[in-house]
Design a protein around this motif. Structure first.
Motif, PDB file in Angstrom:
ATOM      1  N   ILE A  24      54.644 -21.012  39.587  1.00 40.87           N
ATOM      2  CA  ILE A  24      54.681 -19.542  39.545  1.00 40.87           C
ATOM      3  C   ILE A  24      55.359 -19.135  38.241  1.00 40.87           C
ATOM      4  N   SER A  25      54.911 -18.011  37.694  1.00 36.06           N
ATOM      5  CA  SER A  25      55.404 -17.606  36.365  1.00 36.06           C
ATOM      6  C   SER A  25      56.758 -16.909  36.412  1.00 36.06           C
ATOM      7  N   PHE A  26      57.180 -16.468  37.620  1.00 35.82           N
ATOM      8  CA  PHE A  26      58.449 -15.751  37.735  1.00 35.82           C
ATOM      9  C   PHE A  26      59.490 -16.621  38.450  1.00 35.82           C
ATOM     10  N   ASN A  27      60.756 -16.178  38.402  1.00 32.05           N
ATOM     11  CA  ASN A  27      61.826 -16.932  39.078  1.00 32.05           C
ATOM     12  C   ASN A  27      61.856 -16.644  40.583  1.00 32.05           C
ATOM     13  N   ALA A  28      62.097 -17.698  41.365  1.00 31.99           N
ATOM     14  CA  ALA A  28      62.249 -17.513  42.822  1.00 31.99           C
ATOM     15  C   ALA A  28      63.632 -16.917  43.073  1.00 31.99           C
ATOM     16  N   GLU A  29      63.672 -15.665  43.470  1.00 30.00           N
ATOM     17  CA  GLU A  29      64.951 -14.971  43.690  1.00 30.00           C
ATOM     18  C   GLU A  29      65.346 -15.029  45.160  1.00 30.00           C
ATOM     19  N   ILE A  30      66.674 -15.066  45.413  1.00 25.50           N
ATOM     20  CA  ILE A  30      67.180 -15.093  46.789  1.00 25.50           C
ATOM     21  C   ILE A  30      66.802 -13.801  47.528  1.00 25.50           C
ATOM     22  N   SER A  31      66.677 -12.695  46.759  1.00 23.05           N
ATOM     23  CA  SER A  31      66.334 -11.408  47.395  1.00 23.05           C
ATOM     24  C   SER A  31      64.950 -11.464  48.048  1.00 23.05           C
ATOM     25  N   HIS A  32      64.035 -12.256  47.476  1.00 24.09           N
ATOM     26  CA  HIS A  32      62.693 -12.404  48.063  1.00 24.09           C
ATOM     27  C   HIS A  32      62.814 -13.059  49.446  1.00 24.09           C
ATOM     28  N   LEU A  33      63.729 -14.026  49.529  1.00 27.62           N
ATOM     29  CA  LEU A  33      63.938 -14.755  50.782  1.00 27.62           C
ATOM     30  C   LEU A  33      64.552 -13.834  51.853  1.00 27.62           C
ATOM     31  N   VAL A  34      65.475 -12.970  51.412  1.00 28.28           N
ATOM     32  CA  VAL A  34      66.103 -12.015  52.340  1.00 28.28           C
ATOM     33  C   VAL A  34      65.031 -11.074  52.896  1.00 28.28           C
ATOM     34  N   PHE A  35      64.088 -10.686  52.038  1.00 29.55           N
ATOM     35  CA  PHE A  35      62.984  -9.825  52.458  1.00 29.55           C
ATOM     36  C   PHE A  35      62.136 -10.541  53.518  1.00 29.55           C
ATOM     37  N   VAL A  36      61.820 -11.818  53.260  1.00 27.60           N
ATOM     38  CA  VAL A  36      61.034 -12.621  54.215  1.00 27.60           C
ATOM     39  C   VAL A  36      61.784 -12.715  55.545  1.00 27.60           C
ATOM     40  N   MET A  37      63.116 -12.929  55.471  1.00 28.88           N
ATOM     41  CA  MET A  37      63.936 -13.025  56.689  1.00 28.88           C
ATOM     42  C   MET A  37      63.858 -11.750  57.513  1.00 28.88           C
ATOM     43  N   GLY A  38      64.009 -10.624  56.834  1.00 26.72           N
ATOM     44  CA  GLY A  38      63.994  -9.328  57.523  1.00 26.72           C
ATOM     45  C   GLY A  38      62.670  -9.064  58.210  1.00 26.72           C
ATOM     46  N   ILE A  39      61.587  -9.286  57.481  1.00 25.97           N
ATOM     47  CA  ILE A  39      60.245  -9.037  58.036  1.00 25.97           C
ATOM     48  C   ILE A  39      59.975 -10.000  59.207  1.00 25.97           C
ATOM     49  N   THR A  40      60.337 -11.277  59.021  1.00 30.80           N
ATOM     50  CA  THR A  40      60.107 -12.273  60.072  1.00 30.80           C
ATOM     51  C   THR A  40      60.860 -11.909  61.346  1.00 30.80           C
ATOM     52  N   TYR A  41      62.136 -11.536  61.199  1.00 27.70           N
ATOM     53  CA  TYR A  41      62.959 -11.193  62.369  1.00 27.70           C
ATOM     54  C   TYR A  41      62.375  -9.979  63.094  1.00 27.70           C
ATOM     55  N   LEU A  42      61.957  -8.980  62.306  1.00 24.32           N
ATOM     56  CA  LEU A  42      61.390  -7.759  62.893  1.00 24.32           C
ATOM     57  C   LEU A  42      60.118  -8.073  63.687  1.00 24.32           C
ATOM     58  N   ILE A  43      59.210  -8.843  63.078  1.00 25.53           N
ATOM     59  CA  ILE A  43      57.947  -9.194  63.758  1.00 25.53           C
ATOM     60  C   ILE A  43      58.226 -10.033  65.006  1.00 25.53           C
ATOM     61  N   ALA A  44      59.150 -11.009  64.879  1.00 27.23           N
ATOM     62  CA  ALA A  44      59.473 -11.886  66.023  1.00 27.23           C
ATOM     63  C   ALA A  44      60.073 -11.075  67.174  1.00 27.23           C
ATOM     64  N   MET A  45      60.887 -10.057  66.862  1.00 27.16           N
ATOM     65  CA  MET A  45      61.472  -9.209  67.905  1.00 27.16           C
ATOM     66  C   MET A  45      60.382  -8.379  68.597  1.00 27.16           C
ATOM     67  N   LEU A  46      59.456  -7.848  67.787  1.00 25.39           N
ATOM     68  CA  LEU A  46      58.368  -7.036  68.358  1.00 25.39           C
ATOM     69  C   LEU A  46      57.491  -7.884  69.277  1.00 25.39           C
ATOM     70  N   ILE A  47      57.145  -9.105  68.819  1.00 20.84           N
ATOM     71  CA  ILE A  47      56.307  -9.998  69.636  1.00 20.84           C
ATOM     72  C   ILE A  47      57.053 -10.388  70.918  1.00 20.84           C
ATOM     73  N   GLY A  48      58.341 -10.715  70.786  1.00 25.75           N
ATOM     74  CA  GLY A  48      59.153 -11.102  71.945  1.00 25.75           C
ATOM     75  C   GLY A  48      59.220  -9.996  72.982  1.00 25.75           C
ATOM     76  N   ASN A  49      59.449  -8.771  72.513  1.00 29.36           N
ATOM     77  CA  ASN A  49      59.525  -7.631  73.447  1.00 29.36           C
ATOM     78  C   ASN A  49      58.182  -7.365  74.105  1.00 29.36           C
ATOM     79  N   ALA A  50      57.093  -7.519  73.335  1.00 31.52           N
ATOM     80  CA  ALA A  50      55.746  -7.289  73.886  1.00 31.52           C
ATOM     81  C   ALA A  50      55.420  -8.352  74.937  1.00 31.52           C
ATOM     82  N   ARG A  51      55.855  -9.587  74.688  1.00 29.91           N
ATOM     83  CA  ARG A  51      55.555 -10.687  75.605  1.00 29.91           C
ATOM     84  C   ARG A  51      56.182 -10.489  76.986  1.00 29.91           C
ATOM     85  N   TYR A  52      57.367  -9.918  77.014  1.00 33.98           N
ATOM     86  CA  TYR A  52      58.071  -9.760  78.303  1.00 33.98           C
ATOM     87  C   TYR A  52      57.978  -8.347  78.874  1.00 33.98           C
ATOM     88  N   LYS A  53      57.023  -7.566  78.374  1.00 32.70           N
ATOM     89  CA  LYS A  53      56.866  -6.192  78.872  1.00 32.70           C
ATOM     90  C   LYS A  53      56.328  -6.172  80.290  1.00 32.70           C
TER      91      LYS A  53
END
Lengths: 137, 64
Positions: free
Chosen positions: A108-137
């Motif tokens: 990749i032409s750009f530097n891998a920044e820790i902030s990108h990883l924090v973004f991935v963490m946030g989105i992943t946690y949000l989606i996982a919470m939504l799926i978890g709540n939907a599963r036990y509805k």
């Protein structure tokens, strides 16, 4: 019995509010550390060190209140949260290492920044919470 | 794990929300337990059993 019911709900509400406050404080102090040296205190090292220490201490407080919040949830809510955290941890580790490898091997032409990883963490946690709540509805 | 919570609730005319409040969990949790989507923790199973004046094994049955 009625008082006990209200206690459980009010305790959870109180801890949720406290978690929101501590998270806001952590983000706020982080913004100070990130932008303060250049825009507020003219690169003064002592102030920067003090602000980093404050940000770290607020972060420790946020972790403590997050644990308290988790313990005040009921068993199903806790399971949904723990599952989301486990998925987030796994995805962050795998994506983080792969992303770092892409950077190290210059694929990749750009530097891998820790902030990108924090973004991935946030989105992943949000989606996982939504799926978890939907599963036990 | 199978359970008789829905039947016991109907016998005592208790709603999911009322049961949830009495055992200090969310209504979503009671609903998930009733549908067999979620197995309660041991303390929660004891609370439910105590509420209906029954033994845990009178409410919850292992499906194996």
């Amino acid at each position: 019995m009625e008082a006990k019911q209200n206690n459980w709900h009010s305790e959870l509400k109180k801890n949720t509010k406290a978690l929101a406050v501590w998270t806001f404080l952590w983000v706020f102090t982080l913004a100070f550390v990130a932008f303060g040296p250049k825009f507020i205190w003219n690169e003064n090292k002592i102030i920067t060190i003090v602000m980093i220490i404050i940000n770290t201490l607020v972060g420790v407080g946020m972790i403590w209140i997050n644990r308290k919040h988790l313990n005040s949830q009921d068993p199903l809510q806790r399971k949904i949260s723990m599952d989301a955290m486990a998925i987030t941890l796994g995805i962050t580790l795998i994506v983080g290492i792969s992303y770092s490898m892409l950077d190290i091997t210059n694929l990749i032409s750009f530097n891998a920044e820790i902030s990108h990883l924090v973004f991935v963490m946030g989105i992943t946690y949000l989606i996982a919470m939504l799926i978890g709540n939907a599963r036990y509805k | 794990m199978k359970n008789r919570i829905k039947v016991l609730r109907a016998e005592q005319n208790i709603t999911q929300a009322e049961l949830a409040n009495r055992v200090e969990v969310s209504r979503q949790t009671i609903n998930a337990i009733e549908k067999g989507k979620f197995d309660p923790s041991l303390p929660l199973a004891f609370k439910i059993a105590r509420l209906f004046n029954l033994k845990i094994e009178d409410i919850f049955q292992d499906e194996e």
